[in-house]
Design an enzyme around this catalytic site. Structure first.
Site, mmCIF file in Angstrom:
data_model
loop_
_atom_site.group_PDB
_atom_site.id
_atom_site.type_symbol
_atom_site.label_atom_id
_atom_site.label_comp_id
_atom_site.label_asym_id
_atom_site.label_seq_id
_atom_site.Cartn_x
_atom_site.Cartn_y
_atom_site.Cartn_z
ATOM 1 C CD GLU A 59 -3.791 5.233 0.641
ATOM 2 O OE1 GLU A 59 -2.725 4.587 0.533
ATOM 3 O OE2 GLU A 59 -4.727 5.133 -0.174
ATOM 4 C CE LYS A 109 -3.763 0.313 -3.305
ATOM 5 N NZ LYS A 109 -2.801 0.647 -2.226
#
Length: 210
Positions: A40, A128
């Site tokens: 990411e 997350k």
């Protein structure tokens, strides 16, 4: 892409946030060479969209790159246009909603049971858990798994090598790792040291899968 399946298979997501766009790109490419398949690039880094675009062009569609810190609808659209294959958010909101509407898989930031329920209702592919260390670490994750046994949790925030092993043992689908692995590489630091850390984290992820 099936983000949840990829997280369950790889068990490791690496977060790159750099102050130097060229160093950030070198970092991403070095991680990919070390077999890190889920990376990411945080939009809070220098020229993050450019790094995503250059990475996507370099690695091709078989090595999807994600966009992190997707806060707004504009962030989501810009990330998609740059070539991001999935979006990561620190919380719920327009960034997660728009990314999903655009067809991007979403790893949505949550911390509380209420946020977990909301994220799942809104179609998040995985959750997350952020900031994981401040929320209570592996013990907190274990507590959350009782009411949410089928949720795909990815703890992020303060995840060093020891914590990564503990989270995976506590039932995390994967762990998200930033500075404990990347350190200063995305600001021009040693790629040799980066590769050594990447191998250690990847080994820990593979041990959890075995």
């Amino acid at each position: 892409m099936d983000l949840r399946a990829a997280l369950a298979d790889r068990r490791l997501l690496v977060i790159v946030r750099g102050g130097d766009r060229d160093a950030a790109l070198r970092t991403v490419l070095a991680l990919a060479e070390e077999g890190i398949d889920l990376i990411e690039v945080s939009l809070s880094g220098a020229d993050a969209l450019g790094v995503i675009a250059r990475t996507a062009a370099e690695l091709g569609p078989d090595r999807p790159i994600g966009a992190g810190t997707v806060l707004t609808a504009d962030d989501a659209r810009a990330a998609r246009d740059a070539g991001a294959a999935f979006a990561v958010t620190p919380g719920l909101g327009a960034g997660a909603d728009t990314a999903r509407d655009l067809g991007l898989p979403v790893l949505a930031g949550v911390m509380t049971p209420t946020e977990i329920i909301a994220a799942r209702a809104q179609g998040a592919d995985a959750l997350k858990l952020f900031p994981a260390a401040d929320a209570g670490g592996p013990a907190y994750l274990k507590s959350l798994r009782a009411p949410f046994p089928d949720a795909a949790f990815v703890p992020v925030g303060g995840v060093d090598l020891k914590a990564a092993r503990a989270y995976l043992a506590a039932g995390a689908t994967a762990v998200g790792v930033g500075s404990p692995l990347v350190a200063d590489a995305a600001d021009g630091g040693s790629l040799t040291a980066l590769r050594e850390r990447a191998r250690a984290f990847r080994a820990a992820a593979q041990e959890a899968t075995a």
